[in-house]
Design a protein around this motif. Structure first.
Motif, PDB file in Angstrom:
ATOM      1  N   HIS A 226       0.988  95.540  13.875  1.00  0.00           N
ATOM      2  CA  HIS A 226       1.773  96.053  15.000  1.00  0.00           C
ATOM      3  C   HIS A 226       1.903  97.578  14.957  1.00  0.00           C
ATOM      4  N   CYS A 227       1.621  98.166  13.796  1.00  0.00           N
ATOM      5  CA  CYS A 227       1.868  99.598  13.598  1.00  0.00           C
ATOM      6  C   CYS A 227       0.580 100.364  13.357  1.00  0.00           C
ATOM      7  N   SER A 228      -0.564  99.783  13.721  1.00  0.00           N
ATOM      8  CA  SER A 228      -1.843 100.365  13.299  1.00  0.00           C
ATOM      9  C   SER A 228      -2.655 100.981  14.433  1.00  0.00           C
ATOM     10  N   GLY A 229      -2.014 101.284  15.551  1.00  0.00           N
ATOM     11  CA  GLY A 229      -2.731 101.980  16.607  1.00  0.00           C
ATOM     12  C   GLY A 229      -3.525 101.056  17.509  1.00  0.00           C
ATOM     13  N   ALA A 230      -4.495 101.652  18.236  1.00  0.00           N
ATOM     14  CA  ALA A 230      -5.251 100.912  19.244  1.00  0.00           C
ATOM     15  C   ALA A 230      -6.161  99.879  18.583  1.00  0.00           C
TER      16      ALA A 230
ATOM     17  N   PRO B 299      -5.098  95.737  24.098  1.00  0.00           N
ATOM     18  CA  PRO B 299      -3.942  95.697  25.023  1.00  0.00           C
ATOM     19  C   PRO B 299      -4.298  95.165  26.414  1.00  0.00           C
TER      20      PRO B 299
ATOM     21  N   PHE C  87       0.699  92.868  25.408  1.00  0.00           N
ATOM     22  CA  PHE C  87       1.089  94.090  24.697  1.00  0.00           C
ATOM     23  C   PHE C  87       2.210  94.789  25.444  1.00  0.00           C
TER      24      PHE C  87
ATOM     25  N   THR D  62       4.107  98.107  26.217  1.00  0.00           N
ATOM     26  CA  THR D  62       3.773  99.526  26.139  1.00  0.00           C
ATOM     27  C   THR D  62       4.982 100.392  25.831  1.00  0.00           C
ATOM     28  N   TRP D  63       6.161 100.005  26.323  1.00  0.00           N
ATOM     29  CA  TRP D  63       7.355 100.855  26.245  1.00  0.00           C
ATOM     30  C   TRP D  63       8.038 100.751  24.895  1.00  0.00           C
ATOM     31  N   ASN D  64       7.749  99.667  24.200  1.00  0.00           N
ATOM     32  CA  ASN D  64       8.343  99.425  22.889  1.00  0.00           C
ATOM     33  C   ASN D  64       7.249  98.736  22.102  1.00  0.00           C
ATOM     34  N   THR D  65       6.399  99.523  21.479  1.00  0.00           N
ATOM     35  CA  THR D  65       5.142  99.017  20.929  1.00  0.00           C
ATOM     36  C   THR D  65       5.304  97.656  20.287  1.00  0.00           C
TER      37      THR D  65
ATOM     38  N   PHE E 113       8.662  92.475  15.969  1.00  0.00           N
ATOM     39  CA  PHE E 113       8.126  92.477  14.605  1.00  0.00           C
ATOM     40  C   PHE E 113       8.983  93.277  13.647  1.00  0.00           C
ATOM     41  N   ARG E 114       9.905  94.097  14.183  1.00  0.00           N
ATOM     42  CA  ARG E 114      10.689  94.939  13.292  1.00  0.00           C
ATOM     43  C   ARG E 114      11.699  94.099  12.519  1.00  0.00           C
TER      44      ARG E 114
ATOM     45  N   GLN F 283      13.978  91.544  14.007  1.00  0.00           N
ATOM     46  CA  GLN F 283      13.454  91.173  15.327  1.00  0.00           C
ATOM     47  C   GLN F 283      12.217  90.287  15.218  1.00  0.00           C
TER      48      GLN F 283
END
Lengths: 342, 248
Positions: free
Chosen positions: B117-121, B128, B133, B135-138, B166-167, B170
């Motif tokens: 979830h934290c690794s970019g495109a 996406p 996906f 967009t406003w809250n990855t 995923f946080r 959450q």
């Protein structure tokens, strides 16, 4: 044919096959870290090696209106170089079909030191940031599918994707990585302030006094050399007409209500209006807010602002003249960051 | 130009033999998903179902992620194989390479790990463009169920369940774990396809650990407490219906 000729043939053939398979590498590019600065975010380019070709592709994409539904709105429409890559003279920005955004477009500089993006930090990687403005109905209003179709139909792009990524395939990942190479490469570190720090210039008396005031009252949040500590804080603005609660919308925690990311002060002279909603127009008005306008009844108000910032009328202008030294005219006019001709 | 053709032939042989050496040591595990609701196969838009709580509904979209497949002693999955999007409208089966063996315990994630979830495109299943996906809250929607219901009080009687997060505090991605009897393990043979048929019973989505009422909970599109409540039914959604080895 002789043996030697045969070897030459095979060698040449190998080279052709290698080129065809895209094994000719793009030119590496280095992010220049100004002396004395902290290390940039190591995750930024870890899976997106910075290259000259990738940067140049990103630069073209950033300035291309075809990334939007109506063909007019590019990234650069709201992130104008001469305004420090913010929207000049607009509280909120324009999207497609005469829509308005609900926040002030932030300046883009030194993004390589950031690990979260947007005023609320909702985007956790520079590569995925651009999906948000491209697809938002009140920004560029487009789908990634359509963007990719339009890029494929534009004969200038497939060779650029090939140069950057080895073949002509255009997909969302490459689009986003190229944009990240450009935005992540925007480094502003050549203002008068920087020159003073490097011993190449000296502050005037007024600027020096302003710098002392800055260090006493502002530098906790607007930490040098980035002029932001990258945290989220409530600076005492009222809840706005969009009911924008900021960071709370991301974390779901009420203690994050009305907290926004501390913006950098670099290029502040050209990036007005200010604040997450562009609600304050000038630097003296911003200082007035901190000295007398803070909404002290908000329970998430940042502790450092509980008593406001005591400052005299004279000091206000000294501080302003210091802030003007953060204007990096090299950065604001650098043609290497501007609209490309290719 | 005989020498040219000859050297090209040699090159081709080299390339082919390199390609040939990969993949041979693996068997294939094919997942086939069967989706039912109310005892009937899921069909988008046309069929009306009842939840176990007595609420009528139709289904417009049904999509979810599987990832992080774990077979004891088999760490060799390619990255792309390790993330799969199952979409009722597009694809309800997929195959992954697995090292040969007899497995009595298999597990994977219904959802996506937090690292990814934290690794970019991303690409492939995680592109996406797959409309999974935020967009406003990855973050990814890891389970999407859209539809309509006369019980829904939302705009146009819609059901919009975009379950993600995923946080810390959450997270909704849920490990699915299956034990197989020792005498009937999951057997993977090199060069062959083993097919595992999994049954997703949507009745359990609405009622297993928690009771989800459309009248009360028709819309869930942020990583909040409701998303976690719905996700607490995730461990009960799937069961293995069949495993067979194809002689291909």
């Amino acid at each position: 044919m002789k043996i030697n000729a045969r070897i030459a043939y095979t060698g040449a053939l190998f080279l052709v096959v290698l080129c065809g398979a895209g094994l000719m590498k793009p030119t590496p590019r280095t992010l220049k870290v100004p002396e004395g600065w902290p290390a940039p975010n190591k995750n930024l380019f870890s899976k997106n090696p910075l290259t000259e070709e990738g940067f140049q592709l990103g630069r073209k994409l950033f300035h291309d209106g075809n990334l939007s539904k109506d063909g007019y709105v590019s990234c650069a429409s709201c992130h104008q170089q001469f305004a420090g890559f913010s929207t000049f003279d607009h509280d909120v920005s324009h999207g497609v079909n005469n829509t308005f955004t609900t926040r002030n477009a932030p300046t883009l500089a030194n993004m390589a030191w950031h690990s979260a993006f947007h005023w609320d930090g909702g985007v956790n990687h520079i590569e995925v940031q651009a999906v948000s403005p491209i697809t938002a109905h009140n920004e560029m209003g487009e789908t990634l599918e359509n963007v990719i179709a339009k890029l494929n139909a534009d004969s200038s792009y497939p060779p650029l994707f090939k140069a950057a990524f080895g073949n002509e395939t255009i997909n969302s990942q490459r689009l986003l990585k190229a944009l990240a190479q450009y935005t992540g490469s925007l480094v502003s570190a050549n203002s008068k302030y920087d020159k003073v720090k490097r011993g190449e210039a000296i502050f005037s008396n007024v600027e020096q006094k302003g710098y002392e005031i800055f260090k006493a009252h502002c530098a906790t949040c607007h930490k040098e050399p980035l002029f932001t500590d990258l945290t989220y804080r409530n600076n005492g603005l009222p809840l706005n007409r969009f009911n924008d609660v900021g960071r709370m919308a991301i974390t779901g925690k009420k203690e994050d209500s009305l907290k926004f990311k501390v913006p950098t002060l670099r290029n502040i002279q050209v990036s007005y209006p200010y604040m997450h909603d562009g609600s304050i127009f000038s630097i003296p008005q911003v200082i007035d807010h901190y000295s007398g306008g803070i909404q002290k009844d908000q329970y998430t108000l940042d502790p450092v602002l509980k008593n406001g910032i005591a400052i005299t009328q004279r000091q206000k202008y000294e501080l302003m003249y210091f802030l003007f030294t953060l204007t990096d005219s090299t950065f604001l006019k650098d043609p290497a960051y501007g609209m490309p001709t290719y | 130009m005989k020498p040219c053709i000859a050297s090209f032939g040699i090159l081709l042989l080299v390339v082919l033999s390199v390609l040939n050496t990969t993949g041979q040591t693996h068997g294939t595990l094919k997942f086939t998903l069967i989706h039912t609701a109310n005892g009937k196969p899921v069909e988008l838009n046309t069929t009306t179902y009842n939840t176990p709580n007595g609420e009528e509904y139709t289904i417009k979209k049904l999509r979810y992620y599987f990832s992080n497949f774990k077979f004891p002693g088999n760490p060799t999955l390619e990255d792309a194989d390790n993330y799969q999007l199952i979409d009722q409208a597009r694809s309800t089966s997929f195959s992954i390479p697995v090292l040969p063996g007899k497995y009595t315990h298999i597990e994977w994630l219904l959802g996506i790990d937090s690292l990814r979830h934290c690794s970019g495109a991303q690409e492939g299943a995680l592109d996406p463009m797959n409309d999974m996906f935020w967009t406003w809250n990855t973050g990814y929607v890891v389970f999407k169920l859209d539809g309509t219901s006369t019980s829904s009080t939302a705009d146009r009687n819609r059901i919009e369940h975009h379950i993600g997060g995923f946080r810390f505090g959450q997270n909704v991605s849920t490990p699915l774990s299956f034990e197989l009897p020792n005498d009937r393990p999951l057997e993977i043979t090199a060069g062959k396809t083993t097919e595992i048929t999994l049954h997703l019973n949507l009745d359990r989505y609405w009622k297993s650990k928690e009771t989800i009422l459309i009248a009360r909970e028709s819309v869930c599109t942020v990583p909040d407490a409701l998303a976690r409540k719905i996700a607490s039914n995730f461990p009960y959604l799937f069961e293995i219906e069949d495993i067979k080895v194809h002689e291909n």
